[in-house]
Design a protein around this motif. Structure first.
Motif, PDB file in Angstrom:
ATOM      1  N   SER A 352      -6.145   6.469   0.636  1.00 21.00           N
ATOM      2  CA  SER A 352      -7.152   5.269   1.331  1.00 21.00           C
ATOM      3  C   SER A 352      -6.302   4.894   2.567  1.00 21.00           C
ATOM      4  CB  SER A 352      -7.286   4.241   0.072  1.00 21.00           C
ATOM      5  OG  SER A 352      -6.281   3.354   0.142  1.00 21.00           O
ATOM      6  N   LEU A 353      -4.890   4.646   2.255  1.00 20.69           N
ATOM      7  CA  LEU A 353      -4.192   4.134   3.583  1.00 20.69           C
ATOM      8  C   LEU A 353      -4.249   5.182   4.817  1.00 20.69           C
ATOM      9  CD1 LEU A 353      -1.009   2.345   1.937  1.00 20.69           C
ATOM     10  CD2 LEU A 353      -3.376   1.293   2.646  1.00 20.69           C
ATOM     11  N   LYS A 354      -4.158   6.256   4.286  1.00 22.66           N
ATOM     12  CA  LYS A 354      -4.056   7.445   5.471  1.00 22.66           C
ATOM     13  C   LYS A 354      -5.595   7.335   6.013  1.00 22.66           C
ATOM     14  CE  LYS A 354      -0.755  10.551   3.877  1.00 22.66           C
ATOM     15  NZ  LYS A 354      -0.105  11.906   3.709  1.00 22.66           N
ATOM     16  N   VAL A 362      -5.893   2.633  13.494  1.00 23.01           N
ATOM     17  CA  VAL A 362      -4.675   1.634  13.513  1.00 23.01           C
ATOM     18  C   VAL A 362      -3.437   2.151  12.727  1.00 23.01           C
ATOM     19  CG1 VAL A 362      -6.154  -0.193  13.229  1.00 23.01           C
ATOM     20  CG2 VAL A 362      -5.448   1.067  11.221  1.00 23.01           C
ATOM     21  N   ILE A 363      -2.289   1.475  12.654  1.00 24.83           N
ATOM     22  CA  ILE A 363      -0.858   2.145  12.233  1.00 24.83           C
ATOM     23  C   ILE A 363      -0.793   1.146  10.880  1.00 24.83           C
ATOM     24  CG2 ILE A 363       1.503   2.301  12.349  1.00 24.83           C
ATOM     25  CD1 ILE A 363       1.140   2.871  15.170  1.00 24.83           C
ATOM     26  N   VAL A 364      -0.766   1.881   9.669  1.00 26.65           N
ATOM     27  CA  VAL A 364      -0.310   1.178   8.476  1.00 26.65           C
ATOM     28  C   VAL A 364       1.176   1.545   8.143  1.00 26.65           C
ATOM     29  CG1 VAL A 364      -0.991   1.148   5.799  1.00 26.65           C
ATOM     30  CG2 VAL A 364      -2.733   1.271   7.746  1.00 26.65           C
ATOM     31  N   ILE A 376      -5.866  -6.272   9.099  1.00 26.60           N
ATOM     32  CA  ILE A 376      -6.267  -4.541   8.895  1.00 26.60           C
ATOM     33  C   ILE A 376      -7.147  -4.955   7.747  1.00 26.60           C
ATOM     34  CG2 ILE A 376      -5.912  -2.437   8.412  1.00 26.60           C
ATOM     35  CD1 ILE A 376      -3.435  -2.546  10.266  1.00 26.60           C
ATOM     36  N   LYS A 377      -6.551  -5.478   6.725  1.00 24.26           N
ATOM     37  CA  LYS A 377      -7.342  -5.647   5.474  1.00 24.26           C
ATOM     38  C   LYS A 377      -8.575  -6.498   5.649  1.00 24.26           C
ATOM     39  CE  LYS A 377      -7.131  -7.882   0.817  1.00 24.26           C
ATOM     40  NZ  LYS A 377      -6.237  -8.532   0.011  1.00 24.26           N
TER      41      LYS A 377
END
Length: 701
Positions: A352-354, A362-364, A376-377
């Motif tokens: 999910s983060l990818k 965006v960068i996580v 972001i969230k």
């Protein structure tokens, strides 16, 4: 392949997947089916008439004999291995392992499958291969028995890390100054030569005592004695060692081949092991590592695999280390039902983060700003059109934010020594050594004293001294007050930023403790100002037990989240307590016995303080005021108690260095005199008497 061997391979692969790890069966099977050929090719007991394909061995007893010949362990040791115990390999195995790795690397290099002959990356170790098949055969013959699997965490590196050996990060002298010499001689060495041959010591405590006797300061040499004892007792043949230079470079990799010995013929670094340095070079790490001389890295499998890839010259995905570390961290998180996250949930959260990175551009992974991650969230939750991983994306980011908040920061910091402390803190050496010893042994310390004795500054500098460097990232400071609660300190439900509902948030102590837990080789300091202003039982709650020095590491479930939590051994708590504040009640007795108390007194007679005052320009008026304050403190001590004295910190600061005369007048009129009227609120004439005396001194009367 015959039907028998083919069937055996499939059964082994399924059993290994179920009992040893998701990837083990798939990875190990190709080695085992050509084991006989490889052992002969690499001259490992070549005279034995092995099957070329080891899957033809279907009898445990038959294969056990081969295991004993190649690995070199007894029936009793094999019986323990079968039960799931990770026994260390015998000394003979170190040479066998090295010969296997060299032979396999050379063979695959010759076949064009490997970029260089000393690239040992991606080669399954000889011992785990043998043990995996040995265990399989035993339990295949005893189907009523169940292999005692380890508590499953994550499948990220199943089979790649050998649990039966240790992996060490090692500094061959400052900035690796001995590495060239050690590499040439195939040895690794350690200092503390004055200890002599370590075989004369029966316990680590004996080593620690001798090191303590040889230290200039009185600090307990916990880390030093651990490094020495690990070098003596824990490093064994077959272990992997990574030599480092500084905090961001690997210069070598080796396999330990011999037990500890003391070499009195060399000038320094007399504690030795023989080692075969398999690789030499210069590899820059993506993330910095601790500066300790010797560190066991078995708890960081992701880092080990990453470094192996780096040394082998394999392409390392930019964020692979971070992603894998996050997976491992997720596997250690306990949910509200008391169970660990399973592999499916971990895979889903990472995916999910990818997807968030890809969809929202965006960068996580790699983002360290928690506020940016929270933004972001909010963006994701507000986007009604984004329905992939619905219900998972928000919690995945919450987990990642917690992961980042608890991630240690390693930097090259300015060193901080005892000499540095004594040059800027007005405490003599004897008191300092006592202070260090008390804190190190009790773990929890309260600095109590009158206003202006520098308690906060001392706590900060004491932390630097214990760390040996000025590292602000390992210090957390908060202040208690009457309204401070468990929900502020530990965890509790707090209003969401948008005002819609509540969310469970960790308090500063839990966040900081978890950060210290992830960095056990370094000390962390939680500093609480005005500690006696809060309701201690209400604030600490169930943690009151966990902060005791002998309860460190023990776990309880937190009140709201029901998550497991413990206070690590490397976390020190320092509180400050103003003894002149009449509005404060005494500390809770249950908490009082968990702290040591150290009184900080005015330091007007301290040598360093006197030098400081004498260094100021035109300090005559200041000196007269200080003499009067010393007389005042005698009266205060007699009538009110020593905890009400006027401290020296009132007369320290940049303003005094600019204009001592002007600043001392301000301090007397607007800080000290109001304090006196507070002290003698029931005897105003007494306060007025001393106020007039001080004003007279300031005005030269």
């Amino acid at each position: 392949m015959s039907g028998t061997a083919d069937k055996q391979k499939k059964e082994f692969s399924l059993w290994a997947k179920e009992n040893l790890g998701e990837k083990v069966g798939i990875w190990y099977a190709p080695y085992i089916e050509k084991f006989g050929t490889l052992l002969r090719k690499f001259d490992l007991d070549a005279e034995k008439d092995y099957y070329t394909n080891f899957f033809f061995y279907t009898s445990f007893d038959e294969f056990k004999d081969i295991y004993k010949q190649v690995i070199g362990q007894s029936d009793d040791e094999i019986a323990e291995i079968i039960k799931g115990k990770q026994l260390r390999y015998p000394e003979k195995y170190a040479q066998q392992k090295l010969q296997w790795s060299k032979g396999y690397a050379q063979m695959t290099y010759n076949n064009g499958e490997r970029n260089k002959p000393d690239n040992y990356g991606g080669i399954a170790d000889l011992g785990p291969l043998f043990r995996a098949y040995l265990k399989f055969l035993y339990y295949a013959e005893n189907p009523s028995l169940t292999y005692p699997k380890k508590e499953k965490k994550t499948t990220t590196h199943d089979g790649e890390i050998d649990d039966s050996i240790n992996y060490w990060l090692y500094a061959p002298g400052d900035d690796a100054r001995f590495f060239e010499e050690f590499y040439t001689e195939n040895v690794m060495g350690l200092g503390w030569d004055y200890l002599g041959n370590l075989s004369r010591y029966s316990t680590r405590s004996e080593v620690e005592k001798v090191i303590a006797d040889n230290r200039i300061d009185e600090r307990r040499p916990t880390n030093d004695s651990k490094a020495v004892w690990d070098f003596y007792k824990e490093i064994k043949p077959g272990d992997i060692v990574y030599a480092k230079a500084g905090i961001k470079k690997i210069v070598g990799r080796g396999i330990v081949t011999g037990e500890y010995y003391f070499d009195n013929e060399v000038d320094e670094y007399k504690h030795r092991h023989t080692i075969n340095w398999t690789n030499k070079g210069s590899w820059e790490l993506k993330e910095k590592v601790a500066q300790k001389t010797l560190t066991n890295f078995n708890d960081y499998p992701d880092w080990i695999v990453y470094v192996e890839q780096l040394i082998s010259g394999n392409i390392v995905e930019e964020n692979s280390l971070l992603v894998n570390e996050f997976k491992t961290w997720l596997s250690q998180q306990v949910q509200q039902n008391g169970e660990y996250l399973n592999d499916k949930s971990i895979t889903q959260k990472v995916a999910s983060l990818k997807d968030i990175e890809k969809h929202f551009k965006v960068i996580v992974f790699g983002e360290t700003d928690t506020e940016a991650l929270k933004n972001i969230k909010e963006t994701i939750l507000a986007d009604e059109s984004y329905d992939r991983y619905k219900g998972v994306s928000g919690s995945s980011l919450d987990y990642y934010i917690r992961y980042i908040e608890s991630k240690p920061v390693i930097e090259e910091n300015e060193p901080y020594s005892q000499a540095d402390f004594l040059s800027e803190v007005f405490i003599d050496e004897t008191k300092l050594q006592t202070l260090q010893s008390v804190l190190q042994n009790k773990k929890n310390l309260i600095l109590k004293g009158a206003p202006g004795v520098g308690k906060t500054f001392i706590a900060d500098r004491l932390a630097f001294l214990m760390m040996g460097e000025k590292d602000e990232t390992r210090i957390q400071m908060i202040q208690f007050h009457q309204s401070y609660s468990y929900e502020d300190f530990i965890e509790g439900y707090r209003p969401k930023a948008d005002g819609e509902g509540f969310e469970l948030k960790q308090g500063p102590f839990v966040k900081f403790a978890r950060k210290a837990t992830r960095d056990p080789e370094r000390d962390y300091f939680f500093i609480i100002d005005e500690i006696n202003r809060g309701n201690m039982s209400k604030i600490f709650g169930e943690l009151m037990m966990l902060i005791e020095s002998d309860k460190r590491g023990k776990s309880i479930n937190l009140l709201y989240s029901n998550e497991k939590f413990s206070v690590p051994d490397n976390l020190y708590i320092i509180g400050m307590m103003n003894t002149a504040d009449r509005s404060l009640a005494l500390l809770d007795y249950a908490l009082r016995r968990r702290f040591s108390f150290f009184e900080i007194s005015p330091a007007f007679e301290n040598y360093t303080f006197k030098n400081y005052i004498n260094s100021l320009v035109s300090a005559e008026k200041l000196l007269r005021v200080i003499d009067t304050i010393k007389e005042l403190n005698i009266t205060v001590s007699d009538e009110l108690g020593t905890g009400f004295q006027i401290g020296h910190s009132y007369f320290v600061g940049e303003a005094f260095e600019v204009n001592a005369d002007k600043r001392v007048k301000e301090v007397v009129e607007f800080e000290i005199i109001p304090q006196l009227y507070e002290y003698w609120f029931d005897d105003e004439s007494k306060a007025e008497e001393w106020a007039n005396r001080l004003i007279g001194v300031v005005n030269g009367i």
